[in-house]
Design a protein around this motif. Structure first.
Motif, PDB file in Angstrom:
ATOM      1  N   PRO A  41     -23.253  55.281   2.550  1.00 25.16           N
ATOM      2  CA  PRO A  41     -22.219  55.550   1.700  1.00 25.16           C
ATOM      3  C   PRO A  41     -20.851  55.559   2.209  1.00 25.16           C
ATOM      4  N   ALA A  42     -20.074  54.913   1.584  1.00 20.44           N
ATOM      5  CA  ALA A  42     -18.733  54.548   2.126  1.00 20.44           C
ATOM      6  C   ALA A  42     -17.940  55.707   2.913  1.00 20.44           C
ATOM      7  N   SER A  43     -18.497  56.970   2.542  1.00 19.48           N
ATOM      8  CA  SER A  43     -17.539  58.234   3.016  1.00 19.48           C
ATOM      9  C   SER A  43     -17.879  58.269   4.396  1.00 19.48           C
ATOM     10  N   ALA A  44     -19.264  57.393   5.175  1.00 22.32           N
ATOM     11  CA  ALA A  44     -19.466  57.691   6.519  1.00 22.32           C
ATOM     12  C   ALA A  44     -18.576  56.708   7.294  1.00 22.32           C
ATOM     13  N   GLY A  45     -17.964  55.930   6.715  1.00 24.28           N
ATOM     14  CA  GLY A  45     -17.299  54.956   7.511  1.00 24.28           C
ATOM     15  C   GLY A  45     -16.051  54.468   7.210  1.00 24.28           C
ATOM     16  N   PRO A  46     -15.172  53.317   7.732  1.00 17.76           N
ATOM     17  CA  PRO A  46     -15.985  52.360   8.749  1.00 17.76           C
ATOM     18  C   PRO A  46     -16.359  52.950   9.931  1.00 17.76           C
ATOM     19  N   LEU A  47     -17.263  52.347  10.686  1.00 20.73           N
ATOM     20  CA  LEU A  47     -17.572  52.695  11.890  1.00 20.73           C
ATOM     21  C   LEU A  47     -17.358  51.489  12.933  1.00 20.73           C
ATOM     22  N   THR A  48     -17.007  51.896  14.167  1.00 30.40           N
ATOM     23  CA  THR A  48     -16.618  51.108  15.338  1.00 30.40           C
ATOM     24  C   THR A  48     -17.527  50.977  16.227  1.00 30.40           C
ATOM     25  N   ILE A  49     -18.324  50.024  16.624  1.00 35.44           N
ATOM     26  CA  ILE A  49     -19.552  50.123  17.672  1.00 35.44           C
ATOM     27  C   ILE A  49     -18.837  50.257  18.933  1.00 35.44           C
ATOM     28  N   GLU A  50     -19.103  51.360  19.617  1.00 40.33           N
ATOM     29  CA  GLU A  50     -18.434  51.684  21.266  1.00 40.33           C
ATOM     30  C   GLU A  50     -19.373  50.994  22.106  1.00 40.33           C
ATOM     31  N   THR A  51     -20.703  51.314  21.942  1.00 41.50           N
ATOM     32  CA  THR A  51     -21.749  50.820  22.911  1.00 41.50           C
ATOM     33  C   THR A  51     -22.809  50.730  22.340  1.00 41.50           C
ATOM     34  N   GLY A  52     -23.705  49.691  22.754  1.00 33.94           N
ATOM     35  CA  GLY A  52     -25.157  49.383  22.436  1.00 33.94           C
ATOM     36  C   GLY A  52     -25.971  49.051  23.473  1.00 33.94           C
ATOM     37  N   ARG A  53     -27.318  49.556  23.514  1.00 36.72           N
ATOM     38  CA  ARG A  53     -28.289  49.099  24.413  1.00 36.72           C
ATOM     39  C   ARG A  53     -29.573  49.141  23.827  1.00 36.72           C
ATOM     40  N   VAL A  54     -30.587  48.574  24.548  1.00 41.03           N
ATOM     41  CA  VAL A  54     -31.924  48.692  24.077  1.00 41.03           C
ATOM     42  C   VAL A  54     -32.706  49.429  24.864  1.00 41.03           C
ATOM     43  N   HIS A  55     -33.560  50.496  24.296  1.00 41.84           N
ATOM     44  CA  HIS A  55     -34.166  51.449  25.095  1.00 41.84           C
ATOM     45  C   HIS A  55     -35.679  51.475  24.585  1.00 41.84           C
ATOM     46  N   SER A  56     -36.680  51.365  25.065  1.00 42.50           N
ATOM     47  CA  SER A  56     -38.198  51.384  24.767  1.00 42.50           C
ATOM     48  C   SER A  56     -38.288  50.355  23.458  1.00 42.50           C
ATOM     49  N   GLY A  57     -37.575  49.285  23.525  1.00 45.92           N
ATOM     50  CA  GLY A  57     -37.561  48.519  22.348  1.00 45.92           C
ATOM     51  C   GLY A  57     -36.791  48.257  21.076  1.00 45.92           C
ATOM     52  N   ARG A  58     -36.136  49.675  21.295  1.00 51.25           N
ATOM     53  CA  ARG A  58     -35.364  50.072  19.802  1.00 51.25           C
ATOM     54  C   ARG A  58     -33.779  49.974  20.326  1.00 51.25           C
ATOM     55  N   LEU A  59     -33.116  49.249  19.449  1.00 50.57           N
ATOM     56  CA  LEU A  59     -31.381  49.317  19.820  1.00 50.57           C
ATOM     57  C   LEU A  59     -31.033  50.721  19.449  1.00 50.57           C
TER      58      LEU A  59
END
Length: 190
Positions: A41-59
């Motif tokens: 839903p639009a009410s949750a955002g917009p969202l800005t990605i601060e960090t990203g990493r892969v852990h145990s095959g999941r983003l």
């Protein structure tokens, strides 16, 4: 044009990270730190990605302003949507975005009309074209090189070489048994 690039899963840890179900072939481009994504839903955002990493095959992603588990859990099941130029093409030579393939006419190599692509189903082993036939029925065509031999975006068509039985009921049935031998009279060696 807007494309869904991921769906937020459950919270991971206590510092605001979330797991995401990636829905793009280019996560390093669409889900990179600094990317601003619309939400559904639009009410949750917009969202800005601060960090990203892969852990145990999941983003795992962390968004600006989401600093704890409660904030992360509140985003669960939110769709992340990227704004994409409709003229933009994927990096790979034989790669396509779903929106480029939707509504293409599907024909066999000898020009027989099969139908029109109405949906693309992304499965773990391969993608499938869901093709609506002229009579309203649907047929599923694996999007693999051996079957889909050409995608012509200018002509708005996909050319296929279907194996017997894929788009019709005339499957060839091969038997591993040899035909039964005629009974022979003793001593007949013919």
């Amino acid at each position: 044009m807007q494309l869904v690039v991921a769906r937020v899963g459950r919270a991971h840890g206590i510092k605001g990270e979330v797991t995401v179900e990636v829905r793009t072939d280019e996560p390093e481009l669409r889900l990179a730190p600094g990317a601003v994504l619309a939400t559904d839903p639009a009410s949750a955002g917009p969202l800005t990605i601060e960090t990203g990493r892969v852990h145990s095959g999941r983003l795992l992603l962390r968004f600006e302003g989401v600093t704890d588990r409660n904030g992360a859990e509140a985003l669960r099941n939110t769709l992340l949507i990227a704004e994409v130029d409709p003229e933009e093409l994927p990096e790979g030579e034989d790669e396509y975005y779903d929106h480029q393939l939707m509504d293409l006419d599907v024909v066999t190599e000898d020009g027989v009309e099969v139908g029109r692509i109405t949906e693309i189903s992304h499965l773990p082993s391969q993608d499938l074209f869901i093709v609506e036939r002229p009579d309203g029925t649907e047929v599923m065509i694996p999007f693999v090189e051996e079957i889909v031999t050409e995608i012509d975006l200018e002509e708005q068509r996909a050319v296929i070489t279907p194996p017997p039985g894929l788009i019709d009921d005339r499957a060839e049935i091969a038997s591993s048994r040899e035909p039964a031998d005629e009974p022979r009279a003793p001593g007949d060696e013919s």
